[in-house]
Design an enzyme around this catalytic site. Structure first.
Site, PDB file in Angstrom:
ATOM      1  N   CYS A   1       8.955 -47.268 -29.597  1.00 40.57           N
ATOM      2  CA  CYS A   1       8.773 -46.464 -30.794  1.00 40.57           C
ATOM      3  C   CYS A   1       7.292 -46.151 -31.002  1.00 40.57           C
ATOM      4  O   CYS A   1       6.416 -46.860 -30.504  1.00 40.57           O
ATOM      5  CB  CYS A   1       9.351 -47.162 -32.019  1.00 40.57           C
ATOM      6  SG  CYS A   1       8.803 -48.875 -32.215  1.00 40.57           S
TER       7      CYS A   1
ATOM      8  N   HIS B   1       0.427 -35.699 -15.581  1.00 41.14           N
ATOM      9  CA  HIS B   1       1.693 -36.429 -15.450  1.00 41.14           C
ATOM     10  C   HIS B   1       2.696 -35.893 -16.461  1.00 41.14           C
ATOM     11  O   HIS B   1       2.367 -35.607 -17.600  1.00 41.14           O
ATOM     12  CB  HIS B   1       1.473 -37.923 -15.689  1.00 41.14           C
ATOM     13  CG  HIS B   1       2.760 -38.703 -15.736  1.00 41.14           C
ATOM     14  ND1 HIS B   1       3.556 -38.873 -14.622  1.00 41.14           N
ATOM     15  CD2 HIS B   1       3.390 -39.334 -16.755  1.00 41.14           C
ATOM     16  CE1 HIS B   1       4.622 -39.582 -14.954  1.00 41.14           C
ATOM     17  NE2 HIS B   1       4.548 -39.866 -16.240  1.00 41.14           N
TER      18      HIS B   1
ATOM     19  N   CYS C   1       6.976 -36.612 -17.705  1.00 40.97           N
ATOM     20  CA  CYS C   1       8.019 -37.623 -17.507  1.00 40.97           C
ATOM     21  C   CYS C   1       9.332 -37.263 -18.203  1.00 40.97           C
ATOM     22  O   CYS C   1       9.344 -36.630 -19.244  1.00 40.97           O
ATOM     23  CB  CYS C   1       7.538 -38.982 -18.007  1.00 40.97           C
ATOM     24  SG  CYS C   1       7.003 -39.021 -19.723  1.00 40.97           S
TER      25      CYS C   1
ATOM     26  N   HIS D   1      11.365 -47.959 -16.409  1.00 40.58           N
ATOM     27  CA  HIS D   1      12.062 -48.281 -17.652  1.00 40.58           C
ATOM     28  C   HIS D   1      13.179 -49.305 -17.424  1.00 40.58           C
ATOM     29  O   HIS D   1      13.974 -49.555 -18.321  1.00 40.58           O
ATOM     30  CB  HIS D   1      12.624 -47.014 -18.285  1.00 40.58           C
ATOM     31  CG  HIS D   1      11.560 -46.116 -18.844  1.00 40.58           C
ATOM     32  ND1 HIS D   1      10.645 -46.543 -19.776  1.00 40.58           N
ATOM     33  CD2 HIS D   1      11.240 -44.825 -18.589  1.00 40.58           C
ATOM     34  CE1 HIS D   1       9.820 -45.555 -20.077  1.00 40.58           C
ATOM     35  NE2 HIS D   1      10.167 -44.504 -19.365  1.00 40.58           N
TER      36      HIS D   1
END
Length: 567
Positions: A324, A449, A451, A503
């Site tokens: 978050c 970058h 994502c 992740h």
């Protein structure tokens, strides 16, 4: 006049859900402990909304990870590889789909339309069997009712769910996902009597009815840069951040609260940077990062040092799972009073003879992850941020930093929903990025970058950004990015499609990473391919990072040897 909202922040004012999730994932607390935190959070949220006089209070807006994944659980649409045997879906199967486990990777993750909210992409096919396998929506409705609060359950609609899905592996891409509508409607009907067959059929029926000046020379320029930096074929690099430990967070909090001196703070951060540099050198990574131990968040850190930004104390917004952020508020003109990262980058570079990347957040990402003033066009604010970042880039270069990464993780998120507005947005977004590095020498290597988003439809705008090296998430997306290059898109700059999923706590083997790199080499030239993880390592632990990076470097070395012997 009746009042209604469709959702409410679910992390908790002190990020209670974040810490409860991470404690459960680490095996430090039980499922009952996690459920207790969640129950207390929901109760306090419902009571707060009721106390504010909201007439139509939503329920089922809470999630342990993502509301699309919650819908997959409700429908029992679990891919076979997770070995689910039926019944109510529990935490083990649910979090395996979201994060992977020791033997099976996670499902694909992408971003929800034009936001930074990430969702787990459902995998469906003609043989998918649907069953009512999570009673979450009904249970939460009853839970609120027991507290004396009558709520309106909120669900991801069946048509939206299907259109956000993808054909499962082995299923033709042309498979009509909407053909599954009649199969999922009975489950929806059981989970919420408010969703009717007639409403869904109506929705289904309605659905039927740059400048290339530098880009031309970029490949040759990249070759010269890599030779100057003494980089091998298939150079290895890390994206940016390293694990953010509890101790690091404590040091930053105490320094901000003036409980420790500036000297103590600098000493603690310097010690962490030294540790990160040493680890990367021992692993034999080619281009290093300092790990960003001094940073709280990739936007907040810069916003706190730029003029024109304000922040809330506890305005936490969920990105996915336990992740978050607190989006800043841009209320005035943006400028850079002082250098923001130069001290730390120069310090890190002084600790090694290897190239050290300077790490910055790009103007489009800062804009798209903020609440932006509405008294002027968004592109004007973005240009102001770009000029501020440009000064930082030039100071880094003057300080001896030869590789500078300007992250544009949110470029795709700002794309307007109306197709007629796409070209204008992409034009000023790309221009903003190019402003940041238009003054650097050709010998300074510019990285960017992006994502967890669908870049296939904006690949030409990405090329027009004219970065020397671009790294993009790839491992969760079934290598869809590579299909762009198979279809003939010419790309001469350096590119690093991520070789493993950061992740997930799962550690990929050397062989698995090598296999992924070989698939990349089938469509990309060896002189432009970089080997790197999908994204930053902030959410991982050192006991996950070290073996994963070790295997990544080993895979790169293995393939270098194979390429040399094949000549």
């Amino acid at each position: 006049m009746a009042s209604h909202i469709v959702g409410y922040p679910r992390m908790g004012p002190k990020r209670e859900l974040k810490f409860a999730l991470e404690s459960f994932w680490d095996g430090k607390s039980s499922a009952e402990d996690l459920e207790k935190v969640a129950t207390d959070l929901r109760a306090s949220i419902w009571k707060q909304m009721a106390g504010a006089g909201i007439k139509y209070i939503p329920s089922n807006t809470f999630s342990y990870y993502d509301q699309v994944l919650d819908t997959t659980a409700m429908l029992g649409a679990v891919p076979e590889r997770y070995s689910w045997t039926g019944g109510e879906i529990g935490f083990s199967t649910y979090f395996s789909m979201a994060r992977g486990n020791a033997t099976v990777p996670a499902m694909e993750m992408t971003k929800w339309f034009d936001t930074n909210y990430h969702f787990i992409v459902p995998e469906l096919g003609p043989n998918t069997k649907f069953s009512y396998s999570s009673h979450k929506a009904v249970n939460e409705y009853k839970e609120a009712k027991a507290l004396g609060v009558d709520t309106v359950p909120v669900l991801v609609g069946p048509v939206s769910y299907l259109l956000l899905s993808k054909p499962a592996k082995g299923v033709e891409k042309s498979f009509a996902l909407l053909s599954l509508l009649s199969s999922i409607l009975p489950v929806y009907k059981r989970s919420s009597p408010r969703v009717t067959n007639e409403e869904v059929q109506k929705a289904a029926a309605a659905l039927k009815g740059s400048d290339h000046r530098r880009a031309t020379n970029v490949s040759a320029r990249l070759d010269a840069q890599q030779k100057k930096l003494n980089l091998p074929v298939l150079p290895t690099t890390t994206i940016g951040s390293f694990p953010q430990t509890v101790e690091l967070r404590r040091v930053r909090r105490e320094y901000k609260a003036k409980k420790i001196s500036e000297e103590e703070y600098i000493s603690a951060i310097k010690e962490e940077i030294s540790k990160v540099v040493k680890i990367q050198e021992e692993l034999d990574i080619d281009v290093l990062v300092h790990g960003e131990p001094e940073r709280n968040d990739m936007v907040e850190y810069f916003g706190e040092q730029l003029s024109g930004f304000a922040f809330t104390a506890n305005g936490w917004v969920q990105s996915y799972g336990s992740r978050c952020v607190k989006p800043p508020i841009i209320y005035g003109d943006v400028s850079r009073p002082n250098p923001m990262t130069v001290f730390w980058s120069k310090l890190a570079q002084s600790m090694t003879s290897r190239p050290m990347k300077g790490m910055l957040t790009g103007p489009v990402t800062i804009l798209n992850w903020s609440f932006v003033r509405n008294d002027q066009p968004r592109f004007e604010t973005c240009y102001q941020i770009a000029l501020a970042i440009k000064k930082e880039v030039e100071d880094l270069e003057a300080g001896g930093i030869q590789v500078i990464q300007i992250d544009e993780a949110a470029l795709r998120e700002g794309l307007p929903l109306r197709k007629a507005e796409h070209a204008f947005y992409l034009d000023w977004a790309v221009h903003s990025f190019r402003i940041t590095n238009c003054g650097v020498q050709d010998t300074t290597q510019i990285h960017t970058h992006m994502c967890y988003s669908n870049f296939n439809d904006i690949i030409h705008s990405i090329i027009n950004m004219d970065a020397d090296v671009i790294t993009i998430e790839n491992s969760r997306s079934d290598e869809k990015l590579l299909s762009v290059f198979r279809e003939g898109v010419k790309y001469g700059a350096g590119i690093g499609p991520g070789v493993y999923d950061i992740h997930s706590p799962r550690i990929p083997s050397t062989e698995e990473i090598a296999d992924r790199v070989n698939k990349m080499l089938a469509v990309l030239d060896t002189n432009i391919l970089w080997v790197n993880p999908d994204c930053g390592l902030k959410t991982r632990k050192y006991n996950e990072v070290k073996p994963a990076l070790t295997n990544m470097v080993s895979a790169a070395k293995l393939i270098r040897t194979q390429l040399a012997s094949a000549k």
